[in-house]
Design a protein around this motif. Structure first.
Motif, PDB file in Angstrom:
ATOM      1  N   LEU A  71     -37.972   2.716  34.603  1.00 12.96           N
ATOM      2  CA  LEU A  71     -36.692   2.123  34.197  1.00 12.96           C
ATOM      3  C   LEU A  71     -36.738   0.605  34.152  1.00 12.96           C
ATOM      4  O   LEU A  71     -35.952  -0.007  33.429  1.00 12.96           O
ATOM      5  CB  LEU A  71     -35.571   2.591  35.131  1.00 12.96           C
ATOM      6  N   GLY A  72     -37.553  -0.007  34.929  1.00 19.59           N
ATOM      7  CA  GLY A  72     -37.656  -1.469  34.929  1.00 19.59           C
ATOM      8  C   GLY A  72     -36.396  -2.127  35.457  1.00 19.59           C
ATOM      9  O   GLY A  72     -35.964  -1.873  36.578  1.00 19.59           O
ATOM     10  N   ASP A  73     -35.782  -2.986  34.641  1.00 22.18           N
ATOM     11  CA  ASP A  73     -34.588  -3.727  35.060  1.00 22.18           C
ATOM     12  C   ASP A  73     -33.365  -2.841  35.232  1.00 22.18           C
ATOM     13  O   ASP A  73     -32.421  -3.196  35.935  1.00 22.18           O
ATOM     14  CB  ASP A  73     -34.248  -4.814  34.040  1.00 22.18           C
ATOM     15  N   LYS A  74     -33.343  -1.692  34.603  1.00 19.47           N
ATOM     16  CA  LYS A  74     -32.186  -0.802  34.681  1.00 19.47           C
ATOM     17  C   LYS A  74     -32.195   0.062  35.936  1.00 19.47           C
ATOM     18  O   LYS A  74     -31.277   0.852  36.148  1.00 19.47           O
ATOM     19  CB  LYS A  74     -32.129   0.099  33.447  1.00 19.47           C
ATOM     20  N   TYR A  75     -33.210  -0.048  36.776  1.00 18.64           N
ATOM     21  CA  TYR A  75     -33.303   0.770  37.991  1.00 18.64           C
ATOM     22  C   TYR A  75     -32.162   0.412  38.939  1.00 18.64           C
ATOM     23  O   TYR A  75     -31.916  -0.745  39.246  1.00 18.64           O
ATOM     24  CB  TYR A  75     -34.641   0.545  38.697  1.00 18.64           C
ATOM     25  N   GLY A  76     -31.435   1.405  39.388  1.00 18.50           N
ATOM     26  CA  GLY A  76     -30.341   1.214  40.338  1.00 18.50           C
ATOM     27  C   GLY A  76     -29.016   0.901  39.679  1.00 18.50           C
ATOM     28  O   GLY A  76     -28.014   0.784  40.359  1.00 18.50           O
ATOM     29  N   GLN A  77     -28.986   0.732  38.367  1.00 17.23           N
ATOM     30  CA  GLN A  77     -27.737   0.462  37.671  1.00 17.23           C
ATOM     31  C   GLN A  77     -27.153   1.764  37.142  1.00 17.23           C
ATOM     32  O   GLN A  77     -27.874   2.701  36.825  1.00 17.23           O
ATOM     33  CB  GLN A  77     -27.979  -0.503  36.498  1.00 17.23           C
ATOM     34  N   GLU A  78     -25.844   1.779  37.061  1.00 11.57           N
ATOM     35  CA  GLU A  78     -25.166   2.975  36.561  1.00 11.57           C
ATOM     36  C   GLU A  78     -25.344   3.111  35.058  1.00 11.57           C
ATOM     37  O   GLU A  78     -25.471   2.124  34.342  1.00 11.57           O
ATOM     38  CB  GLU A  78     -23.670   2.883  36.856  1.00 11.57           C
ATOM     39  N   ASP A  79     -25.311   4.354  34.596  1.00 15.59           N
ATOM     40  CA  ASP A  79     -25.364   4.608  33.165  1.00 15.59           C
ATOM     41  C   ASP A  79     -24.019   4.280  32.538  1.00 15.59           C
ATOM     42  O   ASP A  79     -22.973   4.414  33.162  1.00 15.59           O
ATOM     43  CB  ASP A  79     -25.682   6.079  32.884  1.00 15.59           C
ATOM     44  N   THR A  80     -24.056   3.876  31.268  1.00 14.53           N
ATOM     45  CA  THR A  80     -22.820   3.644  30.537  1.00 14.53           C
ATOM     46  C   THR A  80     -22.458   4.907  29.764  1.00 14.53           C
ATOM     47  O   THR A  80     -23.285   5.790  29.557  1.00 14.53           O
ATOM     48  CB  THR A  80     -22.969   2.471  29.554  1.00 14.53           C
ATOM     49  N   ILE A  81     -21.208   4.992  29.344  1.00 17.60           N
ATOM     50  CA  ILE A  81     -20.754   6.161  28.595  1.00 17.60           C
ATOM     51  C   ILE A  81     -21.448   6.207  27.239  1.00 17.60           C
ATOM     52  O   ILE A  81     -21.991   7.226  26.851  1.00 17.60           O
ATOM     53  CB  ILE A  81     -19.228   6.120  28.413  1.00 17.60           C
ATOM     54  N   THR A 122     -18.982   1.861  32.604  1.00 16.26           N
ATOM     55  CA  THR A 122     -19.789   2.819  33.361  1.00 16.26           C
ATOM     56  C   THR A 122     -19.005   4.113  33.568  1.00 16.26           C
ATOM     57  O   THR A 122     -17.793   4.175  33.356  1.00 16.26           O
ATOM     58  CB  THR A 122     -20.186   2.241  34.724  1.00 16.26           C
ATOM     59  N   LYS A 123     -19.703   5.122  34.003  1.00 15.68           N
ATOM     60  CA  LYS A 123     -19.069   6.422  34.228  1.00 15.68           C
ATOM     61  C   LYS A 123     -18.062   6.358  35.373  1.00 15.68           C
ATOM     62  O   LYS A 123     -17.022   7.014  35.328  1.00 15.68           O
ATOM     63  CB  LYS A 123     -20.132   7.474  34.499  1.00 15.68           C
ATOM     64  N   THR A 124     -18.338   5.549  36.382  1.00  9.81           N
ATOM     65  CA  THR A 124     -17.398   5.393  37.492  1.00  9.81           C
ATOM     66  C   THR A 124     -16.114   4.722  37.019  1.00  9.81           C
ATOM     67  O   THR A 124     -15.014   5.125  37.412  1.00  9.81           O
ATOM     68  CB  THR A 124     -18.038   4.560  38.622  1.00  9.81           C
TER      69      THR A 124
END
Length: 70
Positions: free
Chosen positions: A11-21, A28-30
């Motif tokens: 994932l690189g830089d996206k690791y630990g970030q929430e997914d977007t719709i 984000t989904k939250t």
């Protein structure tokens, strides 16, 4: 190597970030879930107010003699 390390490398830089719709929508989904909870609560409050106004116009007002329904 553990699964978390593999995932972090993939994932690189996206690791630990929430997914977007949607990829083009920065929500984000939250955040979408919170929006749905707030709007659902608001809808129920609106329905309750509509019932209260209807009861006042149809039952309470004429019962107290404030006005007459024709």
């Amino acid at each position: 190597m553990g699964e978390a390390k593999r995932r972090k490398e993939a994932l690189g830089d996206k690791y630990g970030q929430e997914d977007t719709i949607l990829p083009w929508l920065p929500i984000t989904k939250t955040q979408a879930d919170q929006f749905m909870k707030i709007t659902t609560k608001g809808a129920w409050i609106g329905i309750g107010l509509l019932v209260a106004v209807w009861l006042t116009v149809r039952v309470i007002g004429p019962g107290f003699g404030w006005w007459e329904l024709n």
